[in-house]
Design a protein around this motif. Structure first.
Motif, PDB file in Angstrom:
ATOM      1  N   MET A   1       0.840  -1.189   0.000  1.00 35.28           N
ATOM      2  CA  MET A   1       0.000   0.000   0.000  1.00 35.28           C
ATOM      3  C   MET A   1       0.881   1.247   0.000  1.00 35.28           C
ATOM      4  SD  MET A   1      -2.857   1.208   2.811  1.00 35.28           S
ATOM      5  CE  MET A   1      -3.874  -0.221   2.441  1.00 35.28           C
ATOM      6  N   ALA A   2       0.534   2.217  -0.822  1.00 36.00           N
ATOM      7  CA  ALA A   2       1.305   3.448  -0.888  1.00 36.00           C
ATOM      8  C   ALA A   2       1.129   4.252   0.398  1.00 36.00           C
ATOM      9  CB  ALA A   2       0.859   4.277  -2.089  1.00 36.00           C
ATOM     10  N   PRO A   3       2.176   4.984   0.812  1.00 35.39           N
ATOM     11  CA  PRO A   3       2.045   5.808   2.013  1.00 35.39           C
ATOM     12  C   PRO A   3       0.934   6.837   1.849  1.00 35.39           C
ATOM     13  CG  PRO A   3       4.342   5.651   1.311  1.00 35.39           C
ATOM     14  CD  PRO A   3       3.513   5.065   0.221  1.00 35.39           C
ATOM     15  N   GLN A   4       0.237   7.111   2.939  1.00 38.42           N
ATOM     16  CA  GLN A   4      -0.837   8.099   2.910  1.00 38.42           C
ATOM     17  C   GLN A   4      -0.287   9.517   2.881  1.00 38.42           C
ATOM     18  OE1 GLN A   4      -4.330   7.593   5.513  1.00 38.42           O
ATOM     19  NE2 GLN A   4      -3.804   9.568   6.413  1.00 38.42           N
ATOM     20  N   ILE A   5       0.888   9.715   3.493  1.00 38.84           N
ATOM     21  CA  ILE A   5       1.469  11.055   3.634  1.00 38.84           C
ATOM     22  C   ILE A   5       2.527  11.272   2.564  1.00 38.84           C
ATOM     23  CG2 ILE A   5       2.775  12.592   5.149  1.00 38.84           C
ATOM     24  CD1 ILE A   5       1.579  11.045   7.512  1.00 38.84           C
ATOM     25  N   THR A   6       2.491  12.430   1.929  1.00 34.01           N
ATOM     26  CA  THR A   6       3.533  12.856   1.001  1.00 34.01           C
ATOM     27  C   THR A   6       4.199  14.090   1.573  1.00 34.01           C
ATOM     28  OG1 THR A   6       2.328  12.019  -0.925  1.00 34.01           O
ATOM     29  CG2 THR A   6       4.053  13.638  -1.341  1.00 34.01           C
ATOM     30  N   LEU A   7       5.522  14.064   1.625  1.00 35.25           N
ATOM     31  CA  LEU A   7       6.294  15.220   2.102  1.00 35.25           C
ATOM     32  C   LEU A   7       7.002  15.873   0.923  1.00 35.25           C
ATOM     33  CD1 LEU A   7       7.788  17.061   4.138  1.00 35.25           C
ATOM     34  CD2 LEU A   7       9.435  15.185   4.466  1.00 35.25           C
ATOM     35  N   TYR A   8       6.739  17.152   0.731  1.00 40.20           N
ATOM     36  CA  TYR A   8       7.453  17.945  -0.273  1.00 40.20           C
ATOM     37  C   TYR A   8       8.631  18.607   0.421  1.00 40.20           C
ATOM     38  CZ  TYR A   8       3.679  17.126  -3.533  1.00 40.20           C
ATOM     39  OH  TYR A   8       2.775  16.530  -4.372  1.00 40.20           O
ATOM     40  N   PHE A   9       9.822  18.216  -0.025  1.00 38.23           N
ATOM     41  CA  PHE A   9      11.062  18.549   0.686  1.00 38.23           C
ATOM     42  C   PHE A   9      11.980  19.353  -0.230  1.00 38.23           C
ATOM     43  CE2 PHE A   9      15.180  18.064   2.554  1.00 38.23           C
ATOM     44  CZ  PHE A   9      15.015  17.697   3.886  1.00 38.23           C
ATOM     45  N   LEU A  10      12.221  20.603   0.134  1.00 39.45           N
ATOM     46  CA  LEU A  10      13.182  21.453  -0.573  1.00 39.45           C
ATOM     47  C   LEU A  10      14.504  21.400   0.167  1.00 39.45           C
ATOM     48  CD1 LEU A  10      13.612  23.605  -2.864  1.00 39.45           C
ATOM     49  CD2 LEU A  10      13.091  25.326  -1.118  1.00 39.45           C
ATOM     50  N   GLN A  11      15.572  21.198  -0.584  1.00 35.44           N
ATOM     51  CA  GLN A  11      16.885  21.060   0.047  1.00 35.44           C
ATOM     52  C   GLN A  11      17.286  22.325   0.794  1.00 35.44           C
ATOM     53  OE1 GLN A  11      18.944  19.455   1.653  1.00 35.44           O
ATOM     54  NE2 GLN A  11      19.999  18.241   0.102  1.00 35.44           N
ATOM     55  N   ALA A  12      18.099  22.097   1.826  1.00 35.62           N
ATOM     56  CA  ALA A  12      18.644  23.183   2.652  1.00 35.62           C
ATOM     57  C   ALA A  12      17.517  24.040   3.223  1.00 35.62           C
ATOM     58  CB  ALA A  12      19.625  24.034   1.852  1.00 35.62           C
ATOM     59  N   SER A  13      16.593  23.395   3.906  1.00 35.93           N
ATOM     60  CA  SER A  13      15.448  24.137   4.420  1.00 35.93           C
ATOM     61  C   SER A  13      14.911  23.492   5.695  1.00 35.93           C
ATOM     62  CB  SER A  13      14.336  24.179   3.365  1.00 35.93           C
ATOM     63  OG  SER A  13      13.679  22.930   3.290  1.00 35.93           O
ATOM     64  N   ARG A  14      13.848  24.106   6.195  1.00 37.80           N
ATOM     65  CA  ARG A  14      13.183  23.639   7.408  1.00 37.80           C
ATOM     66  C   ARG A  14      12.545  22.264   7.240  1.00 37.80           C
ATOM     67  NH1 ARG A  14      12.590  28.895   6.366  1.00 37.80           N
ATOM     68  NH2 ARG A  14      12.535  30.439   8.046  1.00 37.80           N
ATOM     69  N   CYS A  15      12.520  21.755   6.040  1.00 38.77           N
ATOM     70  CA  CYS A  15      11.837  20.484   5.772  1.00 38.77           C
ATOM     71  C   CYS A  15      12.365  19.341   6.619  1.00 38.77           C
ATOM     72  CB  CYS A  15      11.959  20.124   4.292  1.00 38.77           C
ATOM     73  SG  CYS A  15      11.177  21.319   3.188  1.00 38.77           S
ATOM     74  N   ILE A  16      13.615  19.457   7.069  1.00 36.86           N
ATOM     75  CA  ILE A  16      14.167  18.380   7.881  1.00 36.86           C
ATOM     76  C   ILE A  16      13.370  18.216   9.168  1.00 36.86           C
ATOM     77  CG2 ILE A  16      15.880  19.890   9.001  1.00 36.86           C
ATOM     78  CD1 ILE A  16      16.213  16.125   8.045  1.00 36.86           C
ATOM     79  N   ARG A  17      12.763  19.296   9.648  1.00 38.59           N
ATOM     80  CA  ARG A  17      11.926  19.188  10.846  1.00 38.59           C
ATOM     81  C   ARG A  17      10.805  18.160  10.638  1.00 38.59           C
ATOM     82  NH1 ARG A  17      10.923  25.651  11.415  1.00 38.59           N
ATOM     83  NH2 ARG A  17      12.644  26.198  12.834  1.00 38.59           N
ATOM     84  N   THR A  18      10.104  18.312   9.529  1.00 41.07           N
ATOM     85  CA  THR A  18       8.956  17.440   9.284  1.00 41.07           C
ATOM     86  C   THR A  18       9.396  16.007   9.043  1.00 41.07           C
ATOM     87  OG1 THR A  18       7.735  19.308   8.368  1.00 41.07           O
ATOM     88  CG2 THR A  18       6.928  17.102   7.833  1.00 41.07           C
TER      89      THR A  18
ATOM     90  N   PHE B   1       7.963  25.685   1.781  1.00 38.33           N
ATOM     91  CA  PHE B   1       8.258  24.325   2.217  1.00 38.33           C
ATOM     92  C   PHE B   1       8.698  24.330   3.672  1.00 38.33           C
ATOM     93  CE2 PHE B   1       8.794  24.693  -2.295  1.00 38.33           C
ATOM     94  CZ  PHE B   1       8.119  23.595  -2.777  1.00 38.33           C
ATOM     95  N   PRO B   2       8.395  23.233   4.391  1.00 38.58           N
ATOM     96  CA  PRO B   2       7.805  21.984   3.934  1.00 38.58           C
ATOM     97  C   PRO B   2       6.311  22.102   3.672  1.00 38.58           C
ATOM     98  CG  PRO B   2       8.019  21.941   6.298  1.00 38.58           C
ATOM     99  CD  PRO B   2       8.677  23.213   5.842  1.00 38.58           C
ATOM    100  N   ALA B   3       5.812  21.120   2.942  1.00 40.18           N
ATOM    101  CA  ALA B   3       4.372  20.919   2.764  1.00 40.18           C
ATOM    102  C   ALA B   3       4.136  19.425   2.806  1.00 40.18           C
ATOM    103  CB  ALA B   3       3.898  21.502   1.437  1.00 40.18           C
ATOM    104  N   ILE B   4       3.022  19.045   3.403  1.00 43.34           N
ATOM    105  CA  ILE B   4       2.631  17.640   3.359  1.00 43.34           C
ATOM    106  C   ILE B   4       1.226  17.543   2.775  1.00 43.34           C
ATOM    107  CG2 ILE B   4       4.081  16.993   5.333  1.00 43.34           C
ATOM    108  CD1 ILE B   4       1.445  16.671   6.958  1.00 43.34           C
ATOM    109  N   VAL B   5       0.961  16.415   2.172  1.00 37.69           N
ATOM    110  CA  VAL B   5      -0.397  16.074   1.762  1.00 37.69           C
ATOM    111  C   VAL B   5      -0.752  14.792   2.492  1.00 37.69           C
ATOM    112  CG1 VAL B   5      -1.926  15.454  -0.136  1.00 37.69           C
ATOM    113  CG2 VAL B   5      -0.119  17.160  -0.492  1.00 37.69           C
ATOM    114  N   ASP B   6      -1.796  14.854   3.283  1.00 37.50           N
ATOM    115  CA  ASP B   6      -2.249  13.698   4.062  1.00 37.50           C
ATOM    116  C   ASP B   6      -3.713  13.440   3.727  1.00 37.50           C
ATOM    117  OD1 ASP B   6      -2.571  11.649   5.816  1.00 37.50           O
ATOM    118  OD2 ASP B   6      -2.449  12.866   7.639  1.00 37.50           O
TER     119      ASP B   6
END
Length: 216
Positions: free
Chosen positions: A1-18, A56-61
């Motif tokens: 089953m595919a993951p329900q959550i998608t994380l949009y991750f831009l390099q060198a950014s706050r995305c590492i938090r998510t 970013f970050p952005a997630i789709v859940d």
């Protein structure tokens, strides 16, 4: 089953938090990654991620797009952290002590550091060094305050030896300020450097870096 959550991750950014929080909560997710192009997020990637401003970050859940790292942090805790490991439940006074740091990570620590960065990038006249010296007062006050609070903690993190969402949010802001030497005026913050090492030594952080390729 595919993951329900998608994380949009831009390099060198706050995305590492998510990403870090997703791993800490043992949540599977699909990673959509992009490097910066000319220091910026590619327009197509911003459009794909959605969220209005294209930040970013952005997630789709489950088809719902959620943006802003602090907002995402609270959403993930309230939706998936049923044991309330990272954030206490509604009504618990400790919840608001933790959320204070979640909000301060951006509204205080990052804000004051980025003011210095923008002065370096965009100031067109006058002395950038004098401007930075003035702006550094806020940065140094922030870092001194965090040092005092960490020294009060009974453990290596802000609320003891157990990681909370406060650490996940604060870590990036402090790491960014120290790495870019934003307003430090030549000072070292050894206690904060140790705190960053403790954060980065967690298995969830290391897993997030490995999956995303995060670089500061």
């Amino acid at each position: 089953m595919a993951p329900q959550i998608t994380l949009y991750f831009l390099q060198a950014s706050r995305c590492i938090r998510t990403a870090w929080q997703l791993h800490e909560l043992n949540l599977d997710y699909e990673l959509k990654f992009s490097p910066r192009v000319g220091g910026l997020a590619p327009p197509d990637f911003k459009k794909e991620a959605g969220g209005g401003l294209g930040k970013f970050p952005a997630i789709v859940d489950n088809g719902v797009t959620i943006t802003e790292s602090g907002n995402i942090a609270e959403y993930l805790c309230d939706t998936y952290d049923t044991a309330h490991r990272l954030l206490p439940p509604l009504g618990d006074p400790k919840r608001y002590a933790v959320l204070q740091w979640v909000h301060a990570a951006e509204a205080t620590f990052a804000l004051h550091g980025i003011a210095v960065l923008y002065a370096r990038w965009h100031q067109k006249s006058g002395s950038v060094e004098e401007t930075e010296a003035g702006l550094s007062k806020n940065v140094l006050n922030d870092l001194d305050f965090l040092t005092v609070e960490l020294d009060k903690s009974p453990g290596k993190f802000l609320f003891g030896d157990e990681l909370t969402v406060a650490d996940i949010q604060v870590h990036f802001s402090v790491a960014f300020v120290l790495a870019r030497q934003l307003g430090l005026q030549g000072r070292r913050f050894e206690r904060l450097e140790r705190y960053l090492r403790d954060c980065e030594g967690t298995e969830s952080y290391k897993a997030a870096v490995e999956k995303t390729g995060h670089e500061m």
